[in-house]
Design a protein around this motif. Structure first.
Motif, short mmCIF file in Angstrom:
data_model
loop_
_atom_site.label_atom_id
_atom_site.label_comp_id
_atom_site.label_asym_id
_atom_site.label_seq_id
_atom_site.Cartn_x
_atom_site.Cartn_y
_atom_site.Cartn_z
N LYS A 85 0.59 -1.85 0.14
CA LYS A 85 -0.05 -0.16 0.21
C LYS A 85 0.95 1.70 -0.06
O LYS A 85 0.80 1.90 -0.94
N ILE A 86 1.39 1.55 0.89
CA ILE A 86 2.79 2.52 0.60
C ILE A 86 3.27 2.85 -0.65
O ILE A 86 3.18 4.09 -1.13
N LYS A 87 3.90 1.63 -1.21
CA LYS A 87 4.44 1.97 -2.71
C LYS A 87 3.41 2.22 -3.29
O LYS A 87 4.10 2.88 -4.10
N GLU A 88 1.97 1.05 -3.70
CA GLU A 88 1.20 2.23 -4.09
C GLU A 88 1.10 3.72 -3.91
O GLU A 88 1.15 3.98 -5.26
N LEU A 89 0.55 4.00 -3.05
CA LEU A 89 0.80 5.43 -2.62
C LEU A 89 1.91 6.24 -3.23
O LEU A 89 1.39 7.50 -3.54
N LEU A 90 3.54 6.23 -2.86
CA LEU A 90 4.42 6.62 -3.25
C LEU A 90 4.64 6.74 -4.81
O LEU A 90 4.63 8.15 -5.66
N LEU A 91 4.14 6.01 -5.89
CA LEU A 91 3.66 5.88 -7.50
C LEU A 91 2.88 7.28 -7.07
O LEU A 91 3.33 7.70 -8.34
N LEU A 92 1.67 6.91 -6.91
CA LEU A 92 0.80 7.98 -7.15
C LEU A 92 1.50 9.19 -7.07
O LEU A 92 1.67 10.23 -8.04
N HIS A 93 2.16 9.61 -5.88
CA HIS A 93 2.71 10.51 -5.34
C HIS A 93 4.14 10.74 -7.12
O HIS A 93 3.67 12.47 -7.08
N VAL A 94 4.76 9.81 -7.26
CA VAL A 94 5.78 10.36 -8.09
C VAL A 94 4.68 10.81 -9.46
O VAL A 94 5.31 12.11 -10.48
N GLU A 95 3.83 9.99 -10.13
CA GLU A 95 3.24 10.21 -11.03
C GLU A 95 2.27 12.12 -11.27
O GLU A 95 2.93 12.40 -11.97
N ILE A 96 1.89 11.75 -10.39
CA ILE A 96 1.09 13.83 -10.19
C ILE A 96 2.46 14.42 -10.06
O ILE A 96 1.76 15.71 -10.05
N ASN A 97 3.46 13.93 -9.15
CA ASN A 97 4.25 15.36 -9.42
C ASN A 97 4.95 15.87 -10.51
O ASN A 97 5.09 16.58 -10.81
N MET A 158 9.34 10.61 3.15
CA MET A 158 8.93 10.67 1.81
C MET A 158 8.25 11.09 0.79
O MET A 158 8.36 11.20 -0.31
N LEU A 159 7.35 11.87 1.91
CA LEU A 159 5.94 13.51 0.93
C LEU A 159 7.06 14.13 0.38
O LEU A 159 7.55 14.71 -0.91
N SER A 160 8.10 14.68 1.17
CA SER A 160 9.41 15.77 0.70
C SER A 160 10.17 15.87 -0.04
O SER A 160 9.88 16.28 -0.88
N SER A 161 10.05 14.22 -0.10
CA SER A 161 11.42 13.73 -1.00
C SER A 161 10.97 13.45 -2.82
O SER A 161 11.31 13.85 -3.02
#
Length: 195
Positions: A85-97, A158-161
């Motif tokens: 779940k963490i990985k999926e959410l990080l992927l979402l943040h990478v895609e959007i940003n 993670m989010l700041s990164s």
């Protein structure tokens, strides 16, 4: 897979061009006249599509906030492990940003200009999202798959990164987004995942 019609509406164009201006000049310094010039219309005709600058800001912030919220709901209801779940959410943040960088910049940096009740609603959505993300990290800590001692430090690190992508990727679009995703996710997951 068949291609869908990707023709943008005038409202979408206004939102995207406004986001670029808000990122370049800041929300406060951008005028409706600036937006009209960027879109290529008379300032008066903008009001056929949008009520004003604040509505543009609100639509940008809430469209991305709703994207995050709907993805979070899917992930929360999935049977995936906490680490997945963490990985999926990080992927979402990478895609959007990376892929929506002007819109992401506006949501992350200019939301402070929202007025009530939109400001309160936006902050409530953001708090709910972050609390769900924290709960997933804490689930991973509890089951031993996540090796951090503080879930809040882990989340905001993670989010700041990932946030820097909103400023960097738009000028480096020749880079393969899949390779960028793989590198960032690899680095972040190695920092939290028990081996």
């Amino acid at each position: 897979m068949s291609k869908t019609n990707t023709k943008k509406t005038k409202k979408q164009i206004i939102l995207e061009e406004s986001a670029t201006l808000f990122r370049e000049k800041g929300y406060s310094a951008t005028t409706m006249r600036d937006i009209a010039a960027k879109v290529g219309v008379e300032a008066a005709s903008l009001y056929n599509h949008i009520k004003g600058k604040e509505q543009i800001l609100s639509k940008i912030c809430f469209s991305l906030a709703d994207t995050y919220t709907s993805k979070m709901e899917v992930i929360l209801n999935s049977k995936d492990s906490a680490i997945e779940k963490i990985k999926e959410l990080l992927l979402l943040h990478v895609e959007i940003n990376a892929m929506s960088s002007p819109l992401a910049s506006v949501m992350n940096d200019e939301w402070r200009h929202l007025t009530e009740p939109e400001r309160g609603e936006f902050l409530s959505k953001r708090r709910d999202y972050e609390n769900h993300f924290l709960a997933i990290i804490e689930e991973g800590i509890s089951d031993g798959t996540v090796i951090v001692s503080d879930s809040k430090v882990a989340l905001y690190t993670m989010l700041s990164s990932i946030r820097w992508l909103q400023h960097w990727y738009h000028s480096n679009k020749d880079m393969d987004v899949e390779a960028v995703k793989e590198t960032i996710i690899g680095l972040l997951m190695k920092g939290i995942e028990k081996k």
